[in-house]
Design a protein around this motif. Structure first.
Motif, PDB file in Angstrom:
ATOM      1  N   PRO A 168     -37.925  16.197  -4.897  1.00 49.82           N
ATOM      2  CA  PRO A 168     -37.964  16.324  -6.375  1.00 49.82           C
ATOM      3  C   PRO A 168     -38.864  15.407  -6.883  1.00 49.82           C
ATOM      4  O   PRO A 168     -38.842  14.101  -6.315  1.00 49.82           O
ATOM      5  N   THR A 169     -39.182  15.321  -8.024  1.00 47.24           N
ATOM      6  CA  THR A 169     -39.771  14.238  -8.945  1.00 47.24           C
ATOM      7  C   THR A 169     -39.366  14.285 -10.339  1.00 47.24           C
ATOM      8  O   THR A 169     -39.454  15.413 -11.126  1.00 47.24           O
ATOM      9  N   GLN A 170     -39.104  12.923 -10.817  1.00 43.99           N
ATOM     10  CA  GLN A 170     -38.513  13.008 -12.214  1.00 43.99           C
ATOM     11  C   GLN A 170     -39.438  11.910 -12.739  1.00 43.99           C
ATOM     12  O   GLN A 170     -40.016  11.027 -12.056  1.00 43.99           O
ATOM     13  N   VAL A 171     -40.043  12.122 -14.239  1.00 43.78           N
ATOM     14  CA  VAL A 171     -40.535  11.091 -14.960  1.00 43.78           C
ATOM     15  C   VAL A 171     -39.866   9.906 -15.320  1.00 43.78           C
ATOM     16  O   VAL A 171     -38.835  10.220 -15.892  1.00 43.78           O
ATOM     17  N   LEU A 172     -40.368   8.746 -14.767  1.00 46.37           N
ATOM     18  CA  LEU A 172     -39.726   7.432 -15.237  1.00 46.37           C
ATOM     19  C   LEU A 172     -39.708   7.284 -16.728  1.00 46.37           C
ATOM     20  O   LEU A 172     -40.702   7.678 -17.337  1.00 46.37           O
ATOM     21  N   LYS A 173     -38.619   6.838 -17.033  1.00 46.10           N
ATOM     22  CA  LYS A 173     -38.703   6.452 -18.605  1.00 46.10           C
ATOM     23  C   LYS A 173     -39.065   5.278 -18.789  1.00 46.10           C
ATOM     24  O   LYS A 173     -38.525   3.938 -18.084  1.00 46.10           O
ATOM     25  N   ILE A 191     -35.663   4.008  -6.881  1.00 48.01           N
ATOM     26  CA  ILE A 191     -35.910   5.637  -7.226  1.00 48.01           C
ATOM     27  C   ILE A 191     -36.957   5.952  -5.885  1.00 48.01           C
ATOM     28  O   ILE A 191     -36.965   6.759  -5.426  1.00 48.01           O
ATOM     29  N   ARG A 195     -36.307   8.368  -3.130  1.00 52.00           N
ATOM     30  CA  ARG A 195     -37.242   9.632  -3.165  1.00 52.00           C
ATOM     31  C   ARG A 195     -37.591   9.798  -1.461  1.00 52.00           C
ATOM     32  O   ARG A 195     -38.030  10.800  -1.052  1.00 52.00           O
ATOM     33  N   LYS A 226     -30.043  14.466  -2.641  1.00 52.02           N
ATOM     34  CA  LYS A 226     -30.403  14.660  -4.039  1.00 52.02           C
ATOM     35  C   LYS A 226     -29.530  14.106  -5.007  1.00 52.02           C
ATOM     36  O   LYS A 226     -29.916  13.450  -5.859  1.00 52.02           O
ATOM     37  N   TYR A 253     -30.595  10.324  -5.236  1.00 45.51           N
ATOM     38  CA  TYR A 253     -31.910  10.174  -6.054  1.00 45.51           C
ATOM     39  C   TYR A 253     -31.477  10.305  -7.299  1.00 45.51           C
ATOM     40  O   TYR A 253     -32.134   9.677  -8.517  1.00 45.51           O
ATOM     41  N   ASN A 254     -30.800  11.365  -7.842  1.00 41.57           N
ATOM     42  CA  ASN A 254     -30.465  11.580  -9.197  1.00 41.57           C
ATOM     43  C   ASN A 254     -29.589  10.409  -9.596  1.00 41.57           C
ATOM     44  O   ASN A 254     -29.757   9.995 -10.936  1.00 41.57           O
ATOM     45  N   ASN A 298     -32.136   7.821 -10.526  1.00 44.66           N
ATOM     46  CA  ASN A 298     -32.936   7.857 -11.706  1.00 44.66           C
ATOM     47  C   ASN A 298     -32.069   7.520 -13.088  1.00 44.66           C
ATOM     48  O   ASN A 298     -32.602   6.973 -13.933  1.00 44.66           O
TER      49      ASN A 298
END
Length: 484
Positions: A30-35, A321, A325, A374, A377-378, A381
C-alpha cells in the motif's frame, strides 16, 4: 552440452520467478501520501515591524545574567538536577539504539564450538548404516556416537529495500530529538531557577518594607496613645491602630514562610538538601531591565530546542514509514559457515576430511495474512501525521509565547513607571497625614488608610519589578536562549 542448456534454463526460470515475485510484492504494497508540514511563520511579531535580525537568544546564559549568585546556582543545577540527569541517561539509551540498528544491516559472524553424544536404535536408518559400514580397519562406528565441531558461521540480511538503513537513520533522528529535548529542559531549568531567585529577592524586599512600615505604624500607635491620654483621641482610634500593627506583624510571618518555601524550591532544583540561599537583595528596585532583541520569527526554527526536537521527530516518523513499507517486500538473506567436524576430536585436524562448509541464500516474503504488517504500516503513517501536528503546534506556540512576552514587557514597563509615581506620592502623604492628625485637621481613619495604601503600593512595586525581571527571562526562553 545438453545438460548445460538444461541448467541454464532452470536458472533462468528461478530468476524469472524471483523477479515476478518481487514485482507482485511491490505492486501489493500500500501507498499513502505523506502529510507535509507547514513551516511558514509571519514576517514580524504582532505589534512590531522591525527587520532587525539581532536576537538575544544567541547570547549565552552566562552573559545574559549578571548576578554572580544566580550564575552559581545555575551552574550547580546543571550538574546536580535529577530530572536533567535522567534526561542524560535517555540520551545514552538513544545513542545505544543507533548503534544497535546500525549493526542490524551488517553481517553477523559467530564462533561456534560443540560436543555431542548420540545413541540411536539399531533398527533406524542411522543405526543400520552404523552396523553395516566399516570406518577403518574393520572398525564400526563408536557406540554411543560422539560429535565434535568448531567453526565460524555468518548470517546477513541484504538491505535491498533500505529498511534497515532507514530504521538506523530514524534512530539517529530520535537520538538528536532527545538531545534537543535535553536542551529544552536546560532552558526551562534555567528559567525556573531565575524566576525562583527573583521571587526570593522580591520577598526579601517585601519583608523589609513590612518592617519599615511596622516602625512607622508603631510610632503612630504611640502618638495615638499619647493623644488619648491628653483626651484628644478615643479608645477606638487606639484599637484600630493596634489592629493595623497586628495585621502587618501577621503578614511578616507569612512572607517569612514564603521565603523558606522559595529557598527550598531552589534547593530542590539544584539537587541539594535545604539550606539558606546566598543572594544579594540590595538595590532590587533599581535593578536594570536590559533590552531584549526578538529578531525575526523565522529564527525560532533554528533557536528553539522544542521546535527542533519536533522537527527531528517528524524526520524519524517519515523514515519509519519507509521501513514499515519495506516489510511488504521479500527479504534476502545469506547464511554461510566453515569449520571442522568429526565423530572423534582427534580427527578434527584431519584435512580435508573433517572440513565442513555451507552456503545458503533465501528469499522470504509475506504472502497470506498480512494484517499485522498493514497495521504496522498504518500506525507509522498515523504517527507521521501526528508528528506534523506536533511540529506545527511547537512553531505556533513559540511564536505566540514571544508575541505575548513582547506585549508583557511593554505593559510592565509602563505599569512600573506609574507605580513608582504612586509610591512616591503615598510615601509623602504618610508624613503629611500624621501632621494633619496631630493638628486635629483629619480623622485617624485617614492616617490608617494612607499607611495601608502606601504599604500596598510599595508591595505592588516590588512585585512589578519582579514581574519585569521574570518577563525578561521568559522572553529569553521563548526566543530559544539558554541551552547554549
Amino acid at each position: 552440452m545438453k545438460n548445460k542448456i538444461m541448467v541454464a534454463i532452470k536458472k533462468g526460470r528461478v530468476f524469472l520467478v524471483s523477479f515476478l515475485a518481487v514485482v507482485v510484492f511491490h505492486a501489493c504494497a500500500p501507498t499513502q501520501v505523506l502529510k507535509e508540514e507547514n513551516k511558514s511563520l509571519p514576517d514580524h511579531y504582532s505589534g512590531s515591524v522591525s527587520e532587525d535580525t539581532l536576537n538575544t537568544a544567541t547570547i549565552k546564559w552566562r552573559e545574559f545574567f549578571s548576578d554572580r549568585e544566580l550564575i552559581a546556582l545555575i551552574d550547580t543545577a546543571l550538574v546536580n538536577n535529577q530530572e536533567l540527569n535522567i534526561m542524560l541517561q535517555q540520551i545514552d539509551m538513544a545513542q545505544n539504539e543507533v548503534k544497535a540498528r546500525k549493526g542490524e544491516y551488517l553481517p553477523f559472524v559467530n564462533v561456534q564450538a560443540g560436543a555431542e553424544v548420540e545413541k540411536v536404535g539399531e533398527y533406524t536408518r542411522n543405526g543400520a548404516v552404523e552396523k553395516s559400514l566399516d570406518i577403518k580397519d574393520d572398525e564400526e562406528f563408536p557406540e554411543p556416537l560422539t560429535d565434535s565441531s568448531l567453526g565460524l558461521f555468518a548470517s546477513w540480511e541484504l538491505d535491498v529495500w533500505k529498511k534497515l538503513r532507514n530504521s538506523k537513520q530514524a534512530a539517529v533522528f530520535e537520538y538528536l530529538s532527545t538531545v534537543e529535548g535535553k536542551n529544552f529542559m536546560v532552558t526551562s531549568l534555567i528559567s525556573e531557577i531565575a524566576d525562583s531567585y527573583y521571587e526570593l529577592l522580591a520577598l526579601d524586599n517585601q519583608l523589609d518594607i513590612i518592617e519599615q512600615n511596622l516602625e512607622i505604624q508603631n510610632n503612630a500607635l504611640m502618638m495615638v496613645r499619647l493623644q488619648k491620654q491628653a483626651a484628644r483621641a478615643t479608645e477606638l482610634a487606639v484599637r484600630r491602630f493596634e489592629a493595623e500593627v497586628l495585621k502587618n506583624q501577621s503578614q511578616k510571618f507569612e512572607v517569612q514562610q514564603q521565603i523558606v518555601e522559595t529557598e527550598n524550591r531552589l534547593n530542590f532544583l539544584i539537587g541539594r538538601a535545604p539550606r539558606p540561599i546566598r543572594r544579594n537583595s540590595d538595590n532590587f528596585i533599581e535593578s536594570a531591565v536590559d533590552t531584549i532583541y526578538a529578531g525575526l520569527p523565522s529564527q525560532l526554527l533554528r533557536n528553539r530546542p522544542d521546535i527542533r526536537q519536533a522537527e527531528y521527530e517528524l524526520a524519524a516518523a517519515k523514515l519509519n514509514i519507509k521501513a514499515a513499507r519495506a516489510n511488504f517486500y521479500p527479504s534476502f538473506g545469506i547464511k554461510a559457515g566453515v569449520g571442522l567436524q568429526a565423530f572423534n576430536a582427534k580427527y578434527l585436524t584431519s584435512m580435508p576430511a573433517s572440513l565442513l562448509y555451507s552456503a545458503v541464500g533465501d528469499v522470504v516474503g509475506p504472502l497470506v495474512n498480512r494484517n499485522a504488517i498493514k497495521a504496522e504500516y498504518n500506525t507509522a503513517n498515523a504517527k507521521q501525521v501526528q508528528a506534523v501536528y506536533e511540529f506545527e503546534k511547537a512553531m505556533l506556540q513559540g511564536y505566540i509565547e514571544v508575541a505575548n512576552q513582547l506585549s508583557n514587557m511593554r505593559n510592565l514597563k509602563e505599569s512600573y513607571e506609574l507605580k513608582m509615581n504612586q509610591v512616591k506620592a503615598l510615601t509623602e502623604s504618610i508624613d503629611l497625614s500624621i501632621r494633619l492628625f496631630r493638628s486635629a485637621r483629619i480623622e485617624y481613619i485617614e492616617v490608617l488608610l494612607t499607611q495601608r495604601e502606601a504599604l500596598e503600593s510599595k508591595m505592588e512595586l516590588v512585585e512589578t519589578k519582579r514581574d519585569q525581571l521574570m518577563a525578561r527571562v521568559a522572553m529569553y526562553q521563548a526566543l530559544g536562549g539558554g541551552w547554549n
